[in-house]
Design an enzyme around this catalytic site. Sequence first.
Site, short mmCIF file in Angstrom:
data_model
loop_
_atom_site.label_atom_id
_atom_site.label_comp_id
_atom_site.label_asym_id
_atom_site.label_seq_id
_atom_site.Cartn_x
_atom_site.Cartn_y
_atom_site.Cartn_z
N GLU A 113 0.94 -1.21 -0.18
CA GLU A 113 0.04 -0.15 -0.10
C GLU A 113 0.91 1.13 -0.07
OE1 GLU A 113 -2.99 0.34 -0.75
OE2 GLU A 113 -3.21 -1.81 -0.96
N SER A 199 18.64 -8.37 -9.44
CA SER A 199 17.45 -8.36 -10.36
C SER A 199 17.57 -9.36 -11.80
CB SER A 199 17.05 -6.74 -10.93
OG SER A 199 16.21 -6.34 -9.84
N HIS A 330 2.57 -9.84 -9.13
CA HIS A 330 3.73 -10.31 -9.52
C HIS A 330 4.60 -9.06 -8.78
CE1 HIS A 330 7.65 -10.89 -11.05
NE2 HIS A 330 8.00 -9.87 -11.44
N SER A 331 4.31 -7.87 -8.93
CA SER A 331 4.89 -6.56 -8.18
C SER A 331 3.99 -5.70 -8.21
CB SER A 331 6.12 -6.35 -9.04
OG SER A 331 5.89 -5.85 -10.15
C1 LIG Z 1 17.35 -11.99 -17.29
C2 LIG Z 1 15.91 -11.43 -16.92
N1 LIG Z 1 15.02 -11.30 -17.77
C3 LIG Z 1 13.69 -10.90 -17.38
C4 LIG Z 1 13.52 -10.10 -16.24
C5 LIG Z 1 11.96 -9.64 -16.06
N2 LIG Z 1 11.43 -10.27 -14.86
C6 LIG Z 1 11.55 -10.14 -13.58
S1 LIG Z 1 10.63 -11.10 -12.67
C7 LIG Z 1 10.25 -12.21 -13.83
C8 LIG Z 1 9.43 -13.17 -13.79
C9 LIG Z 1 10.01 -14.40 -12.87
O1 LIG Z 1 9.24 -15.45 -12.55
P1 LIG Z 1 9.77 -16.40 -11.50
O2 LIG Z 1 11.23 -17.09 -11.76
O3 LIG Z 1 8.93 -17.65 -11.80
O4 LIG Z 1 9.61 -15.71 -10.09
P2 LIG Z 1 8.27 -15.35 -9.44
O5 LIG Z 1 8.49 -13.85 -9.59
O6 LIG Z 1 7.05 -16.09 -9.70
O7 LIG Z 1 8.72 -15.42 -7.85
C10 LIG Z 1 10.69 -11.50 -15.13
C11 LIG Z 1 10.55 -11.97 -16.33
C12 LIG Z 1 14.71 -9.91 -15.49
N3 LIG Z 1 14.35 -9.42 -14.05
N4 LIG Z 1 15.75 -10.74 -15.62
#
Ligand SMILES: Cc1ncc(C[n+]2csc(CCOP(=O)(O)OP(=O)(O)O)c2C)c(N)n1
Length: 439
Positions: A113, A199, A330-331
Amino acid sequence: MSFLRKSVHLLGSVARRQQHLKVIGGAISTAARDYGSTPSDDYANFPGARAPFVSKLNLIQPEDYAPIPIYRVMDQDGYIADETQDPQLGREVVEKMFRDMVLLNTMDKILYESQRQGRISFYMTNFGEEASHIGSAAALEMRDLIYGQYREAGVLVWRGFRIDQFIDQCYGNTNDLGRGKQMPVHYGSRELNFVTISSPLSTQMPQAVGAAYAMKLKPNNDACVVCYFGEGAASEGDAHAAFNFAATLGSPVILFCRNNGFAISTPSREQYRGDGIAGRGPMGYGIATIRVDGTDVFAVYNAMKAAREYVLKENKPVVFEALAYRVGHHSTSDDSTAYRPAEEIEVWNSVEHPISKLKRYMVHKGWFDEDVENEYVKDIRKKVLKQIAASEKKLKPNWREMFEGVYAEMPQHLIEQRNELEKHIEAHKEHYPLKNFEK
Ligand SMILES: Cc1ncc(C[n+]2csc(CCOP(=O)(O)OP(=O)(O)O)c2C)c(N)n1
Ligand SMILES: [K+]
């Protein structure tokens, strides 16, 4: 700990999964791929594989293999089906587990929030995955080194990262251990043996495997590495490098996949066609594998204890898949109702929620007092809100620090960039909130 040995499904490098779905008692069968043993007549002995010859062509289908079963201790209603599986943790430990999960959940709600109110720039919640954090962290020793992805704040809670440390990090202020160099939720703590989060997905995976290998090379090593990652991250090339290096080097690392069903908007059914991440372990990489209900804190705990014991005894990795559901978006940059039904989320946020399950268990035990727990939540809320007010008022580190602390000696290109920024800020200072930064 023999109850673990009898019942946790640790599937080693077995040839035919469907023949080995029964419980494999503690010791992991390696017979089928024991490259050292003498070949028998009907076994081929190529350097690349030892396997039986057959005279009938068979295009092996994924369906020929049964899925790896999911180890569970507690059912939806908080009852333990097989009493031998109750880890018998005692009231004090179970209460700490419950309260740490509640702390994380409460802090998440408020910080989410606070981003919505524009107080912090970004946030990621851990809703629905609290049990896999707490259950796994509780089974480890503090000397075990953790590499996280970004959705494992509960591991830090269990280890004693404080509310002020979480919130100062989210504000990137002078008390942030990372000195404001990272986005919110990219925590790290040298004291708690938790490597700072990066990240870019999966970069932590080969690093974790390497760190574990280094541990193994030390005499009398008694620590392991745990590497958390999502099922989405497991599609990155770095995940393959990590799995294969872990297997071939024999790294004492637990490769802990939080399979929460979604990688942002990509559902796991579009992420892979095989049997999840666990399915890659035994056949794909020759790694002992374990798959658990990640909403069941006791299952995660028992499995993690067994995994830790195995990696240290054998100097080999374990693939660990904790199945759960990402209840939150997700975020703060995502609205998940765009790609999944609200009713589905609701089920995982109520009957299937890990906190509700543990609560039901505690109720049966007579360990749950609604009033006391409500007071606890109120108290946490108060502490978090008070800390937000305090963290908000603190200065940010001097902006020049962003160039420091990466290299022992600042390289020329960074010196030039810093000088350029210095000039730029001098020329346009009215556009920058410099009063918020340390001089
Ligand atoms: C190399 C890379 N590609 C794309 C992203 C963008 N990104 C951030 S989180 C995410 C999803 C990851 O999902 P998962 O590993 O299943 O973890 P969750 O968020 O579900 O906990 C993506 C595609 C990134 N941070 N780094
Ligand atoms: K995921």
